[in-house]
Enzyme design. Sequence first.
Site, mmCIF file in Angstrom:
data_model
loop_
_atom_site.group_PDB
_atom_site.id
_atom_site.type_symbol
_atom_site.label_atom_id
_atom_site.label_comp_id
_atom_site.label_asym_id
_atom_site.label_seq_id
_atom_site.Cartn_x
_atom_site.Cartn_y
_atom_site.Cartn_z
ATOM 1 C CG PHE A 86 -1.728 -0.970 1.541
ATOM 2 C CD1 PHE A 86 -2.974 -1.183 0.695
ATOM 3 C CD2 PHE A 86 -1.347 -2.298 2.101
ATOM 4 C CE1 PHE A 86 -3.809 -2.261 0.982
ATOM 5 C CE2 PHE A 86 -2.096 -3.348 2.250
ATOM 6 C CZ PHE A 86 -3.427 -3.428 1.712
ATOM 7 C CG ASP A 87 2.976 4.917 -0.884
ATOM 8 O OD1 ASP A 87 3.973 4.664 -0.176
ATOM 9 O OD2 ASP A 87 2.571 6.223 -1.321
ATOM 10 C CB THR A 88 -1.869 6.779 1.914
ATOM 11 O OG1 THR A 88 -2.410 5.218 1.799
ATOM 12 C CG2 THR A 88 -2.940 7.791 1.884
#
Length: 184
Positions: free
Chosen positions: A67-69
Amino acid sequence: MALILASGSPRRRELMSLITPDYTVITSDVDETKIAADSPAHLAKALATAKARAVAEENPDDVVCGFDTVVECEGEVFGKPKDEADAMRMLRALSGREHRVHTGVCICRGRRAAATVETTVVHFSPIAEDDLCAYVRTPEPYDKAGAYAIQGHAALWCAGIEGCYYNIMGLPVHRTAQLLREFT
């Protein structure tokens, strides 16, 4: 076959536990500064993919979730703030405005991968300067994209959202669960 969360984020661990309690954590050593994309949403997806693939290379028989935000305000990408001044800059930019939170999700097993981006629109009320100053003196903003935790003090500034609440915390639970079904 094991399930691996390629993230050291305590919030992602908590949210992954809503999907399943049976997973392990292995963080990647991806150099995020070397990854670029043509839009903030594509950047989130590219970063998530790089993290998942890096861990999957070392664990080819397992299912890996990366994941990356990133936070986007008027086309500018806000990652994690470097210091108090950077946090102030970001929060002043978000004050009284709408912004987008993009979380890239990538699930890998061996060479097979599926990736997507979840986007949530967040509406902030104007942030009082004294509240902003007090907030940046706490530890809360410093390991979060956009310099805020929606589940923390920033809930007081949030006038509304359009989309997945959990996405703002860094792991869109529903979308992740859907993708995982394709791999387990």
